[in-house]
Design a protein around this motif. Sequence first.
Motif, mmCIF file in Angstrom:
data_model
loop_
_atom_site.group_PDB
_atom_site.id
_atom_site.type_symbol
_atom_site.label_atom_id
_atom_site.label_comp_id
_atom_site.label_asym_id
_atom_site.label_seq_id
_atom_site.Cartn_x
_atom_site.Cartn_y
_atom_site.Cartn_z
ATOM 1 N N VAL A 81 26.931 5.762 -11.176
ATOM 2 C CA VAL A 81 27.056 7.016 -11.921
ATOM 3 C C VAL A 81 28.309 6.953 -12.779
ATOM 4 N N ALA A 82 28.144 7.140 -14.096
ATOM 5 C CA ALA A 82 29.274 7.146 -15.017
ATOM 6 C C ALA A 82 29.438 8.495 -15.704
ATOM 7 N N ARG A 83 28.429 9.364 -15.572
ATOM 8 C CA ARG A 83 28.491 10.691 -16.186
ATOM 9 C C ARG A 83 27.826 11.707 -15.261
ATOM 10 N N LEU A 84 28.516 12.818 -15.043
ATOM 11 C CA LEU A 84 28.005 13.868 -14.161
ATOM 12 C C LEU A 84 27.917 15.167 -14.941
ATOM 13 N N ARG A 85 26.766 15.845 -14.806
ATOM 14 C CA ARG A 85 26.568 17.146 -15.441
ATOM 15 C C ARG A 85 26.082 18.132 -14.377
ATOM 16 N N VAL A 86 26.850 19.217 -14.186
ATOM 17 C CA VAL A 86 26.516 20.207 -13.168
ATOM 18 C C VAL A 86 26.510 21.588 -13.813
ATOM 19 N N ARG A 87 25.462 22.372 -13.523
ATOM 20 C CA ARG A 87 25.385 23.740 -14.017
ATOM 21 C C ARG A 87 24.888 24.627 -12.874
ATOM 22 N N VAL A 88 25.702 25.617 -12.506
ATOM 23 C CA VAL A 88 25.405 26.438 -11.329
ATOM 24 C C VAL A 88 25.704 27.899 -11.640
ATOM 25 N N VAL A 89 24.894 28.797 -11.074
ATOM 26 C CA VAL A 89 25.110 30.240 -11.179
ATOM 27 C C VAL A 89 25.555 30.769 -9.827
ATOM 28 N N ASP A 90 26.721 31.417 -9.788
ATOM 29 C CA ASP A 90 27.299 31.978 -8.558
ATOM 30 C C ASP A 90 27.476 30.897 -7.486
ATOM 31 N N GLY A 91 28.457 31.115 -6.626
ATOM 32 C CA GLY A 91 28.738 30.129 -5.593
ATOM 33 C C GLY A 91 29.971 29.310 -5.936
ATOM 34 N N THR A 92 29.919 28.009 -5.664
ATOM 35 C CA THR A 92 31.064 27.121 -5.863
ATOM 36 C C THR A 92 30.597 25.717 -6.222
ATOM 37 N N VAL A 93 31.328 25.066 -7.124
ATOM 38 C CA VAL A 93 31.101 23.660 -7.450
ATOM 39 C C VAL A 93 32.386 22.900 -7.161
ATOM 40 N N ASN A 94 32.321 21.883 -6.304
ATOM 41 C CA ASN A 94 33.455 20.997 -6.014
ATOM 42 C C ASN A 94 33.107 19.589 -6.493
ATOM 43 N N VAL A 95 33.947 19.018 -7.343
ATOM 44 C CA VAL A 95 33.749 17.646 -7.805
ATOM 45 C C VAL A 95 35.025 16.874 -7.499
ATOM 46 N N MET A 96 34.877 15.744 -6.787
ATOM 47 C CA MET A 96 36.025 14.951 -6.377
ATOM 48 C C MET A 96 35.829 13.498 -6.790
ATOM 49 N N GLY A 97 36.831 12.917 -7.406
ATOM 50 C CA GLY A 97 36.779 11.510 -7.775
ATOM 51 C C GLY A 97 37.193 10.633 -6.611
ATOM 52 N N VAL A 98 36.438 9.569 -6.377
ATOM 53 C CA VAL A 98 36.734 8.631 -5.285
ATOM 54 C C VAL A 98 36.801 7.218 -5.857
ATOM 55 N N GLU A 99 37.583 6.365 -5.215
ATOM 56 C CA GLU A 99 37.767 5.003 -5.711
ATOM 57 C C GLU A 99 36.650 4.067 -5.268
ATOM 58 N N GLU A 100 36.035 4.347 -4.135
ATOM 59 C CA GLU A 100 35.009 3.455 -3.606
ATOM 60 C C GLU A 100 33.812 4.259 -3.114
ATOM 61 N N HIS A 121 36.306 7.232 -12.414
ATOM 62 C CA HIS A 121 36.230 7.040 -13.861
ATOM 63 C C HIS A 121 35.110 7.847 -14.510
ATOM 64 N N THR A 122 34.342 8.599 -13.728
ATOM 65 C CA THR A 122 33.178 9.316 -14.228
ATOM 66 C C THR A 122 33.575 10.384 -15.248
ATOM 67 N N ARG A 123 32.747 10.543 -16.273
ATOM 68 C CA ARG A 123 32.885 11.667 -17.201
ATOM 69 C C ARG A 123 32.202 12.867 -16.553
ATOM 70 N N VAL A 124 32.908 14.000 -16.464
ATOM 71 C CA VAL A 124 32.407 15.155 -15.718
ATOM 72 C C VAL A 124 32.236 16.348 -16.652
ATOM 73 N N GLU A 125 31.063 16.984 -16.577
ATOM 74 C CA GLU A 125 30.788 18.207 -17.321
ATOM 75 C C GLU A 125 30.286 19.254 -16.334
ATOM 76 N N VAL A 126 31.027 20.349 -16.206
ATOM 77 C CA VAL A 126 30.685 21.400 -15.253
ATOM 78 C C VAL A 126 30.524 22.716 -16.000
ATOM 79 N N GLY A 127 29.413 23.425 -15.727
ATOM 80 C CA GLY A 127 29.188 24.748 -16.283
ATOM 81 C C GLY A 127 28.920 25.729 -15.172
ATOM 82 N N VAL A 128 29.625 26.865 -15.174
ATOM 83 C CA VAL A 128 29.467 27.852 -14.109
ATOM 84 C C VAL A 128 29.311 29.244 -14.704
#
Length: 313
Positions: free
Chosen positions: A18-37, A95-102
């Motif tokens: 995964v090199a690009r992440l796109r998340v779109r959520v209504v109400d609640g919570t979005v957690n995005v964390m970068g990890v090395e491995e 290194h992922t490109r992250v796009e979050v919409g809430v």
Amino acid sequence: MPEWSVAEPGKLTFDEPVARLRVRVVDGTVNVMGVEEGSARLEVSELEGPPLVVTQQGDTLTVSYEDLPWKDFLKWLDGGGRRRSAVVSLAVPAHTRVEVGVVGAAAVVSGIGGRTEVRGVSGDSTLVGLSGPVRAETVTGSVEAQALTGDLRFSSVSGDLTVVEAGSSSVRADSMSGSMIVDIAGSGGPADIGLNSVSGEIAIRLPHAGDARVEANSASGSVSSTFEDLRVSGQWGTKRITGRLGTGLGRLKATTVTGSIALLRRDDEDTPGTPAEPEHGPEGGPDDTSATGLDGGGASGTPDDGTNEKKVL
């Protein structure tokens, strides 16, 4: 294209990179964390309303609803009869490109080195330890950022901006009525700061040995500075703070119509934390917030039957 319909709480682990992440959520919570491995992982811990649709096309992973497009996202409003909420946590390569919409949801993004883009209608966003360029757009939601080292671009209608310990080479922010607090740690070279607000208050804290050309203006609000090398002028009408700090390699420009402006000096012995509160400036700072961690468990990102058909959790 692999696709999953997530109708209840569950976990997915994705075998493909995964090199690009796109998340779109209504109400609640979005957690995005970068990890090395490790592989990208998704956990949905709470879900109400229609299922989330998860797709992986090439190296792009998308988590959203079928009726919530990314284009014109800030104009989308959740109508009556479509009650929905989700608590979503993702671990992706740093290194992922992250796009979050809430819409009405809180967003937390941490440890990402790729480009990060966050759009919110009314949800608050927290950004921690991001080293890539960041763009944040909100209508009424606030943005709190800590330890950013990449360029930051922010725009809002009434949402507040709080930036603590930024090593950013550039911070540009525009708001109608939101307040702005920007604390520059001084580890990223000369600062390049441009802040504009109509009625919001502005407070900026710079290193003790600042290095910038300064121009701050308020048409009817108060202005103040703790730097002896800067000049505060204007008793009637527009008030200004002008001058040069150090060699003047950096740039600081702040403009507001009715809001106040305060320039504060970070002492050499200052410990990390929230900028000191100016006498006539905005208050507050970000809470210590971090993304929810994910364990390595969960269902495989490849359906059990070996096909790429839709799978209901």
